[in-house]
Scaffold this active site. Structure first.
Site, PDB file in Angstrom:
ATOM      1  CG  ASP A 102     -55.395 -20.321   2.225  1.00 53.45           C
ATOM      2  OD1 ASP A 102     -56.074 -19.414   1.618  1.00 53.45           O
ATOM      3  OD2 ASP A 102     -55.477 -20.401   3.442  1.00 53.45           O
ATOM      4  CE  LYS A 106     -55.687 -23.413   5.592  1.00 55.82           C
ATOM      5  NZ  LYS A 106     -54.948 -22.833   6.665  1.00 55.82           N
TER       6      LYS A 106
END
Length: 288
Positions: free
Chosen positions: A132, A8
């Site tokens: 995350d 990401k």
């Protein structure tokens, strides 16, 4: 069973201040990209983990085993499993490699044992695995608030391209946040949706990354691009709208810049809520 464990990017990251629990309040824009690790899972006679390209990660503390332990506690299923990971995401790169592996492992276990856990259940479990990690149970584009673990899904598509620049040395997230000064934080009334407030503290710790960004800014100076740090680093990335590639002049300049700089060109990737991120992405598996 085979799964893409995507990296990401933080397209922006704003630090709003320090919380009462001593963590930092942030708002960030997460984007999954078509580059990552490949995870393979099979039922076995004993638990095992093989990590190609990073055998030092074959330890009980690997985030995959944390997912396995959590899944077993939640479902009561204790059948041994065998994992094979082709590692492409560097450690300490700001690309959430460990968090992505944890999320992908949780999804894979749900698939192989047909336990029928919903995305909501897995996202809730993922909050126990990393800040995350819950993001990966979104569609691949989301805002992260609080410490970054509270996810607000975004439905709009992003037509961007990204060029990644890795570092031979990672940055510890804890060290980056420990270096944050009050002057580094954003005002709640004046958020900039391209900046990363961790850049200044990280660059104070890592002058080489600051110099590398300046070098990239000079190299890409003739193109309308954004250059920034993802997460706490150490990966820098160039972001530009994909439509630029339709202009032959821009396309040639982009190709030249990518070639000269040795960057890795990739794109956004989205997830269908009923499936996982596609393993058949050409750019994601080019290095495997």
């Amino acid at each position: 069973m085979h799964f893409l464990s995507p990296a990401k990017l933080n397209l922006f990251l704003q630090i709003l201040g320090r919380r009462e629990d001593d963590f930092h309040e942030i708002v960030t824009r997460y984007q999954a990209i078509a580059f990552g690790d490949q995870l393979s899972l099979s039922i076995s006679s004993r638990d095992s983990l093989q990590v190609i390209n990073a055998c030092h990660l074959e330890t009980p503390s690997n985030s995959i085993w944390k997912s396995v332990a959590l899944f077993r506690r939640y479902t009561g299923i204790t059948t041994p499993v065998s994992w094979r990971v082709v590692k492409q995401i560097p450690v300490g790169a700001g690309l959430a490699g460990g968090s992505s592996n944890a999320a992908t492992a949780l999804f894979a276990l749900n698939q192989i044992f047909k336990t029928g856990l919903s995305d909501e259940e897995m996202r809730s479990l993922a909050e126990q695995l990393g800040v995350d990690t819950p993001f990966f149970f979104s569609t691949g584009a989301a805002l992260g608030v609080a410490r970054g673990e509270k996810i607000i899904a975004l439905e709009e598509s992003v037509s961007d391209r990204y060029v990644l620049y890795f570092s031979s040395e990672g940055v510890l997230t804890s060290r980056a946040f420990a270096a944050v000064q009050p002057s580094d934080c954003s005002s709640r009334k004046n958020l900039e949706y391209t900046q990363n407030d961790l850049e200044k503290p990280v660059f104070r710790l890592r002058l080489d990354l600051k110099e590398k960004k300046h070098w990239l800014e000079n190299l890409w100076a003739e193109l309308p691009v954004h250059i920034g740090l993802t997460g706490s680093g150490a990966t820098l990335f160039v972001r530009y709208p994909e439509i630029l590639e339709e202009d032959l002049s821009y396309a040639a300049q982009i190709q030249r810049a990518v070639t000269l700089s040795g960057g890795l060109l990739t794109s956004p990737i989205r997830r269908d809520p009923t499936a996982w991120y596609s393993i058949y992405s050409e750019s994601a598996l080019a290095a495997t």
